[in-house]
Design a protein around this motif. Structure first.
Motif, PDB file in Angstrom:
ATOM      1  N   LEU A 114      10.775   4.705  -1.025  1.00 27.14           N
ATOM      2  CA  LEU A 114       9.495   4.761  -1.733  1.00 27.14           C
ATOM      3  C   LEU A 114       9.596   5.822  -2.818  1.00 27.14           C
ATOM      4  O   LEU A 114       9.894   6.976  -2.526  1.00 27.14           O
ATOM      5  N   ILE A 115       9.383   5.399  -4.047  1.00 27.23           N
ATOM      6  CA  ILE A 115       9.330   6.379  -5.124  1.00 27.23           C
ATOM      7  C   ILE A 115       7.879   6.401  -5.571  1.00 27.23           C
ATOM      8  O   ILE A 115       7.437   5.520  -6.294  1.00 27.23           O
ATOM      9  N   ASP A 116       7.143   7.347  -5.012  1.00 18.84           N
ATOM     10  CA  ASP A 116       5.687   7.395  -5.147  1.00 18.84           C
ATOM     11  C   ASP A 116       5.088   6.052  -4.714  1.00 18.84           C
ATOM     12  O   ASP A 116       5.186   5.692  -3.561  1.00 18.84           O
ATOM     13  N   CYS A 176       5.240  -4.765   8.351  1.00 16.91           N
ATOM     14  CA  CYS A 176       4.339  -4.346   7.262  1.00 16.91           C
ATOM     15  C   CYS A 176       2.886  -4.655   7.638  1.00 16.91           C
ATOM     16  O   CYS A 176       2.540  -5.804   7.892  1.00 16.91           O
ATOM     17  N   PRO A 177       2.026  -3.624   7.671  1.00 16.35           N
ATOM     18  CA  PRO A 177       0.640  -3.859   8.106  1.00 16.35           C
ATOM     19  C   PRO A 177      -0.152  -4.755   7.155  1.00 16.35           C
ATOM     20  O   PRO A 177      -1.138  -5.342   7.557  1.00 16.35           O
ATOM     21  N   LEU A 178       0.293  -4.852   5.905  1.00 11.86           N
ATOM     22  CA  LEU A 178      -0.468  -5.612   4.916  1.00 11.86           C
ATOM     23  C   LEU A 178       0.174  -6.954   4.570  1.00 11.86           C
ATOM     24  O   LEU A 178      -0.450  -7.803   3.933  1.00 11.86           O
ATOM     25  N   GLY A 179       1.425  -7.141   4.943  1.00 12.06           N
ATOM     26  CA  GLY A 179       2.108  -8.398   4.609  1.00 12.06           C
ATOM     27  C   GLY A 179       2.603  -8.414   3.173  1.00 12.06           C
ATOM     28  O   GLY A 179       2.517  -9.433   2.488  1.00 12.06           O
ATOM     29  N   VAL A 203       9.867   1.535   5.656  1.00  6.95           N
ATOM     30  CA  VAL A 203      11.025   2.415   5.427  1.00  6.95           C
ATOM     31  C   VAL A 203      11.553   2.946   6.760  1.00  6.95           C
ATOM     32  O   VAL A 203      12.764   3.031   6.973  1.00  6.95           O
ATOM     33  N   LEU A 257       5.785  -7.832   2.239  1.00  7.50           N
ATOM     34  CA  LEU A 257       7.218  -8.118   2.118  1.00  7.50           C
ATOM     35  C   LEU A 257       7.516  -9.537   2.577  1.00  7.50           C
ATOM     36  O   LEU A 257       6.901 -10.037   3.518  1.00  7.50           O
ATOM     37  N   GLY A 313       0.830  -1.217   0.000  1.00  9.69           N
ATOM     38  CA  GLY A 313       0.000   0.000   0.000  1.00  9.69           C
ATOM     39  C   GLY A 313       0.859   1.260   0.000  1.00  9.69           C
ATOM     40  O   GLY A 313       0.388   2.333   0.322  1.00  9.69           O
ATOM     41  N   TYR A 314       2.154   1.103  -0.335  1.00  8.06           N
ATOM     42  CA  TYR A 314       3.142   2.202  -0.378  1.00  8.06           C
ATOM     43  C   TYR A 314       2.953   3.238   0.730  1.00  8.06           C
ATOM     44  O   TYR A 314       2.816   4.417   0.479  1.00  8.06           O
ATOM     45  N   CYS A 315       3.016   2.720   1.975  1.00  6.17           N
ATOM     46  CA  CYS A 315       2.729   3.586   3.121  1.00  6.17           C
ATOM     47  C   CYS A 315       3.979   4.080   3.832  1.00  6.17           C
ATOM     48  O   CYS A 315       3.925   5.030   4.601  1.00  6.17           O
ATOM     49  N   GLY A 316       5.116   3.409   3.642  1.00  2.79           N
ATOM     50  CA  GLY A 316       6.360   3.899   4.243  1.00  2.79           C
ATOM     51  C   GLY A 316       6.647   3.374   5.644  1.00  2.79           C
ATOM     52  O   GLY A 316       7.680   3.700   6.222  1.00  2.79           O
ATOM     53  N   CYS A 317       5.747   2.567   6.180  1.00  7.14           N
ATOM     54  CA  CYS A 317       5.948   2.013   7.525  1.00  7.14           C
ATOM     55  C   CYS A 317       7.274   1.230   7.576  1.00  7.14           C
ATOM     56  O   CYS A 317       8.090   1.421   8.482  1.00  7.14           O
TER      57      CYS A 317
END
Ligand SMILES: Cc1cc2nc3c(=O)[nH]c(=O)nc-3n(C[C@H](O)[C@H](O)[C@H](O)COP(=O)(O)OP(=O)(O)OC[C@H]3O[C@@H](n4cnc5c(N)ncnc54)[C@H](O)[C@@H]3O)c2cc1C
Ligand code: SF4
Ligand code: SF4
Lengths: 58, 398
Positions: free
Chosen positions: A26-28, A47-50, A16, A52, A10-14
């Motif tokens: 994250l690139i966008d 990762c909140p969504l799993g 990172v 990785l 979900g490209y959230c940055g958590c």
């Protein structure tokens, strides 16, 4: 080796913010893994969504 | 975007927007670079903010206020509900924003005041000279531009990569990242003017689950759990899905977002030669509530004020910029972070039985001002034993 499941991310940055090596960027909407990744798995844990996964090297 | 500014702001969130606006109002040239293609989207927030906190920066406007809150409720692990109301019944105590529009409004105001804005423009490296930050390399649409600046304000949010590239360790400890997911849910039965917080190790380990109303039958329903408690099969999304299935089986999620909220101590030092770190990037989120909109705006404004003074005196050394670090730490916000950090550390160690006990002590609290401090004071008043358990921390709560 660390893998990003782009269909889940979900490209959230958590992830990172916790990487001790600063190896994620994250690139966008696109999460990039840099060469200094040690496959420690910390990012995959939080990762909140799993999205990785540390996959076995073959 | 030009090649040179007095102040270069990395990140177009609340911290960056207020920083740029303040800088241009002080007569400086400033530019915001935001890597995402749109300011404010996707939202990474439950969008709640206290009434006083918002009013300090901007008058509320229906264009970006989704709902007005008159109370809150805390649900204990066993399901018991404690109501929090204002002493003045029916009084507005806070707002749920529409951050897609709120963030835009803030950036728009910075632009109106004279700041440049570049979207789809990512800072990819600092420009350093003799250990001093002198600007940044900006990548936008395949082009790299070197932008030099008197002071760089890193307001790049939870990722906080820019300061890391400048040699400052911004890593959030795993146990102190709130791994979060949120659905914007439609067609659900809720009290449209009350925020609800659910506590407990079964429901949200070392975090909480929230319902923040966005309208009559619509709300942000989200959760944050400690990174330490997250893993395959028990991630934030697993907990939230379980709750939603049980509580709102007919509800429809019209948006799904994820996020990370740092609930650690702020960075040891939030300045370096030529650099000020503001907002989430400085780890100044309230560790108890996870709220960071106000703290972002507060530190953004202060960062620009100090940058302006230092640029005028031609001294942007770390020593000169330290005024920023010292000022926010001594502020009401800085003290609240310090106190709430320790309260959070106390609370996450309590078993569900203890949380039940505390919440059962009172079914309704009327707060004189709607802040976490007055809530904590009231809870201690009805649970005098807590004062002893809090030990040295108690002194900071009086
Ligand atoms: C699920 C969730 C719920 C939350 N709920 C609340 C709440 O109810 N109330 C509250 O007060 N706070 C809440 N927060 C916290 C709040 O969202 C943040 O504290 C706030 O957005 C911080 O503002 P900021 O300007 O510091 O950072 P952000 O708003 O994160 O802005 C940083 C910006 O910098 C950009 N950026 C990053 N790196 C670069 C780069 N290299 N180059 C260019 N641009 C870059 C990012 O794209 C981003 O737009 C929540 C957070 C989450 C994740
Ligand atoms: S934490 Fe997960 S969802 Fe968020 S950016 Fe990283 S991989 Fe994607
Ligand atoms: S596996 Fe470890 S080093 Fe690699 S990106 Fe994830 S946290 Fe960073």
């Amino acid at each position: 080796m660390l893998k990003v499941h782009r269909d889940i991310c979900g490209y959230c940055g958590c992830c990172v913010s916790v990487c001790p090596e600063g190896a994620l960027e994250l690139i966008d909407a696109y999460l990039c893994i840099e060469k200094n990744c040690t496959s420690c798995g910390v990012c995959a844990k939080v990762c909140p969504l799993g999205a990785l996964e540390v996959a076995d090297e073959k | 975007m030009k090649n040179k500014y007095d102040v270069l702001v990395i990140g177009g969130g609340p911290a960056g927007a207020i920083a740029a606006k303040t800088a241009v109002e002080k007569g400086l040239s400033a530019c915001i670079v935001e890597k995402r293609p749109a300011i404010g989207a996707p939202v990474r927030c439950a969008e709640g903010i206290g009434k006083e906190a918002l009013h300090e920066f901007i008058e509320p406007n229906p264009r970006w206020i989704s709902a007005e809150m008159t109370g809150a409720a805390i649900v204990a692990p066993d399901g018991f509900l404690m109501k929090l109301e204002s002493k003045f019944a029916g009084n507005k105590v806070g707002y749920i924003l529409d951050r897609k529009f709120f963030d835009r409004e803030l950036v728009w105001r910075a632009a109106e005041a004279g700041a440049d804005v570049a979207v789809k423009s990512r800072a990819s490296a600092p420009i350093m000279e003799n250990g001093c930050v002198k600007g940044a390399k900006i990548e936008s649409c395949g082009q790299i531009t070197k932008v030099s600046a008197g002071v760089v304000i890193a307001a790049d949010g939870v990722e906080s990569k820019f300061s890391r590239w400048c040699g400052i360790d911004t890593t959030v400890p795993v146990r102190e990242i709130m791994s979060s997911v949120q659905y914007l849910m439609a067609d659900i039965d809720i009290d449209a003017h009350t925020t609800v917080f659910y506590l407990g190790n079964e429901i949200a380990p070392e975090g909480y689950l929230w319902i923040f109303p966005k309208g009559e039958r619509c709300a942000n329903v989200g959760i944050g759990i400690s990174g330490k408690k997250s893993g395959e099969g028990h991630r934030a999304k697993d907990y939230l899905d379980r709750f939603v299935k049980k509580t709102f089986p007919q509800g429809k999620a019209i948006e799904c977002i994820a996020g990370g909220v740092s609930v650690c101590q702020p960075l040891d030092c939030t300045v370096a030669d030529g650099l000020i770190i503001a907002g989430d990037a400085a780890r100044v989120v309230d560790p108890l509530t996870g709220g960071g909109i106000y703290n972002g705006m507060y530190t953004g404004r202060l960062a620009a004020e100090v940058a302006s003074e230092c640029i005028e005196k031609c001294d942007v050394s770390k020593t000169a910029l330290m005024k920023y670090d010292k000022t926010w730490r001594a502020s009401k916000m800085g003290k609240a972070i310090e106190r709430n950090y320790h309260i959070k550390e106390y609370l996450i160690r309590q078993p569900d039985t203890k949380l039940n006990e505390i919440i059962h002590s009172v079914s309704k609290l009327n707060l004189s001002d709607f802040t976490t401090l007055s809530l904590i004071k009231e809870i201690i008043r009805v649970n005098p034993k807590l004062m002893l358990e809090l030990g040295t921390l108690a002194a900071s709560i009086r």
